[in-house]
Design a protein around this motif. Structure first.
Motif, mmCIF file in Angstrom:
data_model
loop_
_atom_site.group_PDB
_atom_site.id
_atom_site.type_symbol
_atom_site.label_atom_id
_atom_site.label_comp_id
_atom_site.label_asym_id
_atom_site.label_seq_id
_atom_site.Cartn_x
_atom_site.Cartn_y
_atom_site.Cartn_z
ATOM 1 N N SER A 65 9.489 -51.370 86.103
ATOM 2 C CA SER A 65 8.805 -50.522 85.129
ATOM 3 C C SER A 65 8.421 -51.370 83.930
ATOM 4 O O SER A 65 9.218 -52.181 83.450
ATOM 5 N N ALA A 66 7.209 -51.192 83.440
ATOM 6 C CA ALA A 66 6.720 -51.945 82.293
ATOM 7 C C ALA A 66 6.209 -50.977 81.243
ATOM 8 O O ALA A 66 5.382 -50.112 81.519
ATOM 9 N N GLY A 67 6.697 -51.123 80.032
ATOM 10 C CA GLY A 67 6.262 -50.260 78.956
ATOM 11 C C GLY A 67 7.428 -49.821 78.098
ATOM 12 O O GLY A 67 8.549 -50.275 78.281
ATOM 13 N N PRO A 68 7.169 -48.945 77.108
ATOM 14 C CA PRO A 68 5.905 -48.229 76.895
ATOM 15 C C PRO A 68 4.798 -49.147 76.373
ATOM 16 O O PRO A 68 5.049 -50.084 75.622
ATOM 17 N N ASN A 69 3.567 -48.855 76.813
ATOM 18 C CA ASN A 69 2.393 -49.628 76.440
ATOM 19 C C ASN A 69 1.537 -48.783 75.513
ATOM 20 O O ASN A 69 1.224 -47.638 75.817
ATOM 21 N N ARG A 70 1.154 -49.360 74.391
ATOM 22 C CA ARG A 70 0.472 -48.577 73.357
ATOM 23 C C ARG A 70 -0.835 -49.235 72.951
ATOM 24 O O ARG A 70 -0.960 -50.457 72.966
ATOM 25 N N SER A 71 -1.793 -48.415 72.597
ATOM 26 C CA SER A 71 -3.062 -48.885 72.041
ATOM 27 C C SER A 71 -3.579 -47.841 71.070
ATOM 28 O O SER A 71 -3.533 -46.648 71.347
ATOM 29 N N SER A 72 -4.071 -48.308 69.941
ATOM 30 C CA SER A 72 -4.669 -47.398 68.964
ATOM 31 C C SER A 72 -6.190 -47.365 69.073
ATOM 32 O O SER A 72 -6.849 -46.721 68.268
ATOM 33 N N VAL A 73 -6.735 -48.053 70.081
ATOM 34 C CA VAL A 73 -8.187 -48.196 70.231
ATOM 35 C C VAL A 73 -8.655 -47.405 71.450
ATOM 36 O O VAL A 73 -7.974 -47.327 72.468
ATOM 37 N N VAL A 74 -9.844 -46.831 71.359
ATOM 38 C CA VAL A 74 -10.457 -46.101 72.463
ATOM 39 C C VAL A 74 -11.468 -47.009 73.160
ATOM 40 O O VAL A 74 -12.203 -47.749 72.516
ATOM 41 N N GLY A 75 -11.496 -46.955 74.505
ATOM 42 C CA GLY A 75 -12.441 -47.760 75.266
ATOM 43 C C GLY A 75 -11.731 -48.582 76.324
ATOM 44 O O GLY A 75 -10.560 -48.358 76.636
ATOM 45 N N PRO A 76 -12.420 -49.566 76.915
ATOM 46 C CA PRO A 76 -11.793 -50.403 77.950
ATOM 47 C C PRO A 76 -10.619 -51.185 77.391
ATOM 48 O O PRO A 76 -10.691 -51.735 76.285
ATOM 49 N N ALA A 77 -9.552 -51.250 78.149
ATOM 50 C CA ALA A 77 -8.345 -51.966 77.727
ATOM 51 C C ALA A 77 -7.627 -52.481 78.962
ATOM 52 O O ALA A 77 -7.785 -51.943 80.061
ATOM 53 N N PHE A 78 -6.838 -53.533 78.780
ATOM 54 C CA PHE A 78 -6.025 -54.009 79.903
ATOM 55 C C PHE A 78 -4.719 -54.586 79.399
ATOM 56 O O PHE A 78 -4.593 -55.030 78.262
ATOM 57 N N TRP A 79 -3.753 -54.539 80.298
ATOM 58 C CA TRP A 79 -2.436 -55.126 80.084
ATOM 59 C C TRP A 79 -2.079 -55.939 81.323
ATOM 60 O O TRP A 79 -2.481 -55.580 82.431
ATOM 61 N N TRP A 80 -1.332 -57.001 81.141
ATOM 62 C CA TRP A 80 -0.787 -57.704 82.312
ATOM 63 C C TRP A 80 0.622 -58.194 82.022
ATOM 64 O O TRP A 80 1.002 -58.419 80.876
ATOM 65 N N TRP A 81 1.381 -58.316 83.088
ATOM 66 C CA TRP A 81 2.795 -58.620 83.000
ATOM 67 C C TRP A 81 3.177 -59.643 84.070
ATOM 68 O O TRP A 81 2.506 -59.771 85.090
ATOM 69 N N ARG A 82 4.285 -60.314 83.842
ATOM 70 C CA ARG A 82 4.841 -61.217 84.840
ATOM 71 C C ARG A 82 6.351 -61.125 84.764
ATOM 72 O O ARG A 82 6.922 -60.811 83.716
ATOM 73 N N ASN A 83 7.020 -61.425 85.880
ATOM 74 C CA ASN A 83 8.478 -61.298 85.941
ATOM 75 C C ASN A 83 8.991 -62.280 86.978
ATOM 76 O O ASN A 83 8.662 -62.170 88.163
#
Length: 251
Positions: A65-83
């Motif tokens: 599980s990854a997060g919580p993930n937050r953004s204050s901006v509207v529109g295209p967004a991405f997140w990436w993770w590694r483990n």
């Protein structure tokens, strides 16, 4: 674990997919590969204050599980993770998240745990009086790169991330200026290669990029730069070190 976000204002085209995610391998030079995950979505509203969590399940009872993930901006967004603590096995994976505008997002995909990107080779740092250049050889199968410049601690371990770049080139450059300076100390670069084009994720209609499994690799530079008290840069050779899979991560 690494979490990165890019967002830009934009609307949503009719009939287009507004979210996708993929999972796969992370080749960081260790005895085993780690696992990597990337999510792209078009946010119709900010995720603050609660954010969202993305969940991955896979063979051999793998659960992440990854997060919580937050953004204050509207529109295209991405997140990436590694483990690096999770070693992927080949088989079926499921990704699920409750996203703004897409509360029941989920997908399944087949992952080949032997399918990896080669590590970036020839990661070097060169310096003049006030400019540092990070360069590397092109990675077969890579669509883009993410480059970090880290300040080192007294043991030459990654300590503080100072600058980062997304690029499709094989070189980035940092020039010290009046308002952009590095604190005195030693600095090392790290380059990530990816089979997706990170530089396009601020645009609409990027869901198809994430249909294949994700492949990520990374490598550290063999040398460092030193910023002296006067601001002058010079190159330092560092002793060989093994892989540093999760050192100096940020969120």
């Amino acid at each position: 674990m690494l979490i990165l976000l890019l967002a830009a204002c934009g609307g949503q085209g009719g009939g287009t997919r507004t979210a996708n995610a993929t999972v796969g391998t992370w080749n960081y030079g260790g005895q085993n590969v780690g696992i990597a995950l990337v999510l792209w979505t078009v946010l119709p509203e900010p995720t603050h204050p609660d954010g969202f969590v993305i969940n991955v399940t896979g063979p051999n009872n793998l659960s992440w599980s990854a997060g919580p993930n937050r953004s204050s901006v509207v529109g295209p967004a991405f997140w990436w993770w590694r483990n690096s603590s999770l070693i992927p096995s080949s088989g079926e994976y499921r990704i699920a998240a409750s996203l703004p505008g897409n509360p029941n997002f989920s997908r399944t995909l087949q992952v080949d745990a032997t399918a990896t990107l080669p590590q970036p080779q020839g990661v070097t740092l060169q310096a003049t009086t006030n400019t540092a250049t990070i360069s590397w050889q092109a990675v077969s199968g890579a669509q883009s790169y993410y480059v970090e410049l880290w300040q080192l601690d007294n043991n030459n371990n990654l300590s503080a991330l100072r600058f980062s770049w997304y690029t499709t080139a094989t070189q980035v450059q940092f020039t010290q200026a009046a308002q952009i300076t590095l604190p005195p100390g030693n600095y090392r670069a790290r380059v990530f290669a990816a089979n997706v084009d990170f530089t396009k994720f601020g645009n609409l209609d990027q869901a198809a990029q994430l249909d294949p499994q994700f492949k990520l690799s990374s490598a550290l530079s063999s040398s460092a730069i030193q910023v002296q008290s006067t601001g002058t840069l010079r190159v330092l050779e560092l002793p060989h070190q093994g892989p540093e899979p999760d050192a100096g991560t940020s969120d």
